[in-house]
Design an enzyme around this catalytic site. Structure first.
Site, PDB file in Angstrom:
ATOM      1  CE  LYS A  54      29.352  11.693   7.695  1.00  0.00           C
ATOM      2  NZ  LYS A  54      30.019  10.429   7.576  1.00  0.00           N
ATOM      3  CG  ASN A  97      46.679  10.982  21.449  1.00  0.00           C
ATOM      4  OD1 ASN A  97      47.017  10.425  20.422  1.00  0.00           O
ATOM      5  ND2 ASN A  97      45.449  10.920  21.889  1.00  0.00           N
ATOM      6  N   GLY A  98      45.893  10.168  24.824  1.00  0.00           N
ATOM      7  CA  GLY A  98      45.530   8.846  25.342  1.00  0.00           C
ATOM      8  C   GLY A  98      44.826   8.983  26.680  1.00  0.00           C
ATOM      9  CD  GLU A 152      28.061   7.561   6.603  1.00  0.00           C
ATOM     10  OE1 GLU A 152      28.031   7.007   7.707  1.00  0.00           O
ATOM     11  OE2 GLU A 152      28.893   8.436   6.323  1.00  0.00           O
ATOM     12  CE  LYS A 169      38.708  12.062   9.244  1.00  0.00           C
ATOM     13  NZ  LYS A 169      37.358  11.868   8.740  1.00  0.00           N
ATOM     14  CD  GLU A 216      29.697  12.849  11.389  1.00  0.00           C
ATOM     15  OE1 GLU A 216      30.610  12.646  12.200  1.00  0.00           O
ATOM     16  OE2 GLU A 216      29.568  12.204  10.342  1.00  0.00           O
ATOM     17  CB  CYS A 238      44.912  14.663  22.197  1.00  0.00           C
ATOM     18  SG  CYS A 238      43.781  14.874  23.554  1.00  0.00           S
ATOM     19  NE  ARG A 248      45.729  12.844  16.627  1.00  0.00           N
ATOM     20  CZ  ARG A 248      45.739  11.548  16.337  1.00  0.00           C
ATOM     21  NH1 ARG A 248      45.664  11.168  15.087  1.00  0.00           N
ATOM     22  NH2 ARG A 248      45.842  10.640  17.274  1.00  0.00           N
ATOM     23  CD1 TRP A 298      37.356  15.672  20.916  1.00  0.00           C
ATOM     24  CD2 TRP A 298      37.640  14.026  22.408  1.00  0.00           C
ATOM     25  NE1 TRP A 298      36.163  14.985  21.042  1.00  0.00           N
ATOM     26  CE2 TRP A 298      36.307  13.978  21.950  1.00  0.00           C
ATOM     27  CE3 TRP A 298      38.048  13.093  23.366  1.00  0.00           C
ATOM     28  CZ2 TRP A 298      35.380  13.033  22.394  1.00  0.00           C
ATOM     29  CZ3 TRP A 298      37.126  12.154  23.813  1.00  0.00           C
ATOM     30  CH2 TRP A 298      35.812  12.131  23.326  1.00  0.00           C
ATOM     31  CG  HIS A 336       7.508  -3.290  12.703  1.00  0.00           C
ATOM     32  ND1 HIS A 336       6.495  -4.209  12.871  1.00  0.00           N
ATOM     33  CD2 HIS A 336       8.030  -3.523  11.467  1.00  0.00           C
ATOM     34  CE1 HIS A 336       6.432  -4.978  11.800  1.00  0.00           C
ATOM     35  NE2 HIS A 336       7.341  -4.581  10.930  1.00  0.00           N
TER      36      HIS A 336
HETATM   37  C1  F6R Z   1      31.652   9.870  11.098  1.00  0.00           C
HETATM   38  C2  F6R Z   1      32.973   9.408  11.426  1.00  0.00           C
HETATM   39  C3  F6R Z   1      33.127   8.443  12.538  1.00  0.00           C
HETATM   40  C4  F6R Z   1      34.211   7.415  12.213  1.00  0.00           C
HETATM   41  C5  F6R Z   1      34.476   6.519  13.424  1.00  0.00           C
HETATM   42  C6  F6R Z   1      35.479   5.438  13.102  1.00  0.00           C
HETATM   43  O1  F6R Z   1      31.659  10.716   9.996  1.00  0.00           O
HETATM   44  O2  F6R Z   1      33.928   9.790  10.807  1.00  0.00           O
HETATM   45  O3  F6R Z   1      31.934   7.825  12.866  1.00  0.00           O
HETATM   46  O4  F6R Z   1      33.788   6.661  11.122  1.00  0.00           O
HETATM   47  O5  F6R Z   1      34.958   7.293  14.483  1.00  0.00           O
HETATM   48  O6  F6R Z   1      36.699   5.977  12.702  1.00  0.00           O
HETATM   49  P1  F6R Z   1      37.748   5.133  11.909  1.00  0.00           P
HETATM   50  O7  F6R Z   1      37.173   4.805  10.585  1.00  0.00           O
HETATM   51  O8  F6R Z   1      38.950   6.022  11.797  1.00  0.00           O
HETATM   52  O9  F6R Z   1      38.016   3.901  12.710  1.00  0.00           O
END
Ligand code: F6R
Length: 614
Positions: free
Chosen positions: A491, A101-102, A487, A609, A494, A2, A27, A75, A510
């Site tokens: 990527k 937000n929260g 990672e 984000k 997501e 949010c 957000r 969100w 395994h």
């Molecule tokens: C994936 C991604 C998330 C963040 C995670 C932690 O691409 O961006 O997995 O890495 O939500 O976020 P931060 O780094 O802001 O604590």
């Protein structure tokens, strides 16, 4: 999780609020809304399910005039994305409008109490409970809005950044925060409110970051008055922002994610600037040097993070253990905070977070600090909650990362971890100075090597077309590249919504090897470093079962090329810096597959984000 924005001044509020929502859309983006108060004694709310564009479309034919307003992009936590659940929410009498937000954790009990007193609810959100509670307290105790908010927030369990407008009051917005970020922008006879500085930066570079449990009365033509929830007056330093507006634009790229992938040579140079000296003899991180004894005496390092930042933490484990000979544990913040973990006073805790606002990491940091451990933060967002709640730290300095999938922040986290490990190793004398010098020289060359990899963008785009319709992917790596396999898989899933799993290559036999058939693309990181021969054997095992292998290999490789179906070449580097290079083609592969599938790359479904709720 949010985004909230507010404006009070002499300009029309609506365009400023809408632009601010677009900046904060990373957000959350399942619904949006706006409330504007005008001198006609009206407090109007407009809301729409969907993106900020949908809200703009909805508002197109409406009269949304007024120079005071609040707005929200959501969100969903409590209640599905819908017009009714979108913010702002009215109080019972529609005299108050609130954005939030929260999460209000004790909303159910409060809601029932309010229903028993005759309140009606129009949404399924926790937020509506708060605005109703404020109105109830205000009317019952016959107090002003600020006092009512203070009293209501004392009853709330949870996290909030809120902004409240009152019908007929066109010279004041009241805001408050706890565990969710809130920034006040100070302009000339105008004030801005936002979840982060991005909606503010084009109007003013002067900001105040509110602290937890603070409330601010933001009035027309006078500086904000800041109090605590318990009514203690506070004074705050005005901070000058360094952000610039071009960092918030796509700059000719079709997506922020692609722009951010291509920015990496420069962002990594920025991250190293002033920290590695020209002759590459020293790396100077003041956050470490100023607390040298803590690092020299450290019994153990515990790295706390979530998601991509957690993957950076895994690479950090390999770096600290091999260079500094300090044992390292890497923990998901969300597990650590609820596990009653053993924390020694001579532990070093490293919290990694791009946003600096991730609720679980922030809570884990608070827990660690209470246990007396020294907490070091690696954050990107300057002034963020985690950065402010740690004993020391290093910023990654990559500028705003707007694409929801983290790219440039991740590689900068790896660079900060590398510099930290080398800085501590130098102080501890765990590796010879000559070796440190050689490693620093190589770290300095990494941005140029990334530039070279980015020239393969077209090739990777072509390759992506072959795999666009795969339903599953496996990513394999070993040693320093094992976290990069994780990672790469994250990527892909997501942003393209393709199921993908990352594994240490030797673990395949395994269990997961049962998944291999002609339909299963396997991305193998097989650079000519420490585990090269071992990874080749693992690739052979996949090929023997008809798997299709895309391999990331070192330039001039011949062996893997002869076995794998497709290869992406990258320049050679030191084993420990391989992750900085191998991650780049995997970012591009995910990006192109997602674009081929017409996914919303910068705002993938269900994600946000900044994860400010647990
Ligand atoms: C994936 C991604 C998330 C963040 C995670 C932690 O691409 O961006 O997995 O890495 O939500 O976020 P931060 O780094 O802001 O604590």
């Amino acid at each position: 999780m949010c985004g909230i924005v507010g404006y009070i001044g002499e300009q029309d509020a609506y365009p400023i609020l809408i632009k601010g929502l677009h900046r904060l859309e990373y957000r959350g983006y399942d619904s949006a809304g706006i409330a504007v108060a005008n001198s006609g004694d009206e407090l109007k709310i407009y809301k729409a399910k969907g993106r900020v564009d949908d809200l703009e479309e909805f508002c197109r034919s409406k009269d949304i005039s007024g120079n005071i307003g609040i707005a929200h992009t959501r969100w969903a936590t409590h209640g599905e994305p819908s017009n009714a659940n979108a913010h702002p929410h009215y109080s019972e009498s529609e005299n108050l409008a609130l954005i939030h937000n929260g999460i209000i954790e004790n909303y159910a009990v409060l809601k029932q109490q309010l229903i028993n007193k005759g309140f009606h609810f129009r949404s399924n959100t926790d937020t509506e409970v708060l605005v109703q509670l404020i109105e109830y307290i205000k009317d019952l105790n016959k107090v002003d809005l600020c006092t009512a908010i203070q009293l209501a927030l004392s009853e709330i369990v949870g996290a909030y950044a809120i902004a409240v407008l009152e019908k007929g009051v066109t010279d004041r917005i009241i805001v408050a925060r706890k565990s969710s970020p809130l920034v006040l922008g100070i302009g000339d006879n105008e004030y801005f409110i936002a979840s982060d500085a991005s909606p503010i930066v084009e109007y003013t570079n002067k900001v105040i970051y509110l602290e937890d449990e603070e409330i601010a009365i933001v009035s027309r033509n006078e500086p904000p008055r800041i109090l605590t929830i318990k009514n203690v007056e506070k004074s705050h330093e005005i901070i000058e922002l360094e952000m610039n507006i071009s960092q918030l634009e796509k700059g000719g790229y079709p997506h922020f994610m692609l722009k951010e992938i291509f920015e990496q040579p420069q962002t990594l140079r920025d991250c190293m600037r002033g920290r590695i000296d020209i002759s590459c003899q020293h790396v100077v991180l003041s956050g470490i040097i100023d607390h040298k004894e803590r690092f020299l005496d450290a019994r153990r390092i515990i790295i706390l993070a979530c998601g991509t930042s957690w993957h950076a933490g895994l690479v950090g484990k390999y770096l600290f253990e091999s260079f500094c000979r300090i044992p390292v544990e890497v923990e998901y913040s969300s597990e650590f905070r609820y596990r009653n973990p053993v924390i020694y006073p001579d532990d070093i805790i490293i919290a990694i977070s791009q946003s600096g606002e991730t609720a679980d990491t922030l809570a884990a940091v608070e827990l660690a600090r209470k246990s007396g451990a020294f907490v070091y933060g690696i954050c990107n967002v300057v002034g963020s909650s985690i950065a402010r709640n740690t004993d020391s730290g290093s910023y990654t300095h990559v500028g705003p990362e707007i694409g929801v999938a983290s790219t440039k922040a991740f590689t900068a986290q790896l660079v900060v971890l590398s510099m930290m490990a080398l800085c501590i190793a130098r102080e501890k004398k765990t590796i010879p100075d000559e070796r440190i010098k050689a490693l620093l020289k190589e770290l300095n060359r990494i941005p140029d090597k990334i530039e070279k990899i980015l020239q393969s963008n077209e090739l990777i785009s072509d390759l992506s077309k072959i795999f666009t319709y795969a339903h599953n992917f496996i990513y394999l790596g070993r040693g320093f590249n094992y976290p990069i396999a994780l990672e790469g898989a994250l990527k892909l899933k997501e942003i393209s919504y393709i199921h993908a799993e990352g594994y240490p290559a030797a673990e395949m036999k395994h269990g997961p090897i049962a998944l291999i058939d002609t339909e299963m693309p396997v991305v193998a990181i097989a650079t000519d470093n420490g585990m090269y021969e071992k990874v080749i054997s693992n690739i052979q095992e996949i090929k023997a079962r008809n798997g299709r292998v895309i391999a990331v290999v070192s330039e001039n490789d011949t062996v893997v090329k002869s076995i794998a179906d497709y290869v992406i070449e990258i320049p050679a580097t030191e084993d420990c810096f391989d992750p900085l290079l191998t991650t780049i083609p995997l970012q591009l592969l995910s990006y192109h597959i997602a674009v081929n599938k017409r996914r919303d790359v910068d705002m993938p479904r269900n994600l946000a984000k900044s994860v400010t709720v647990e």
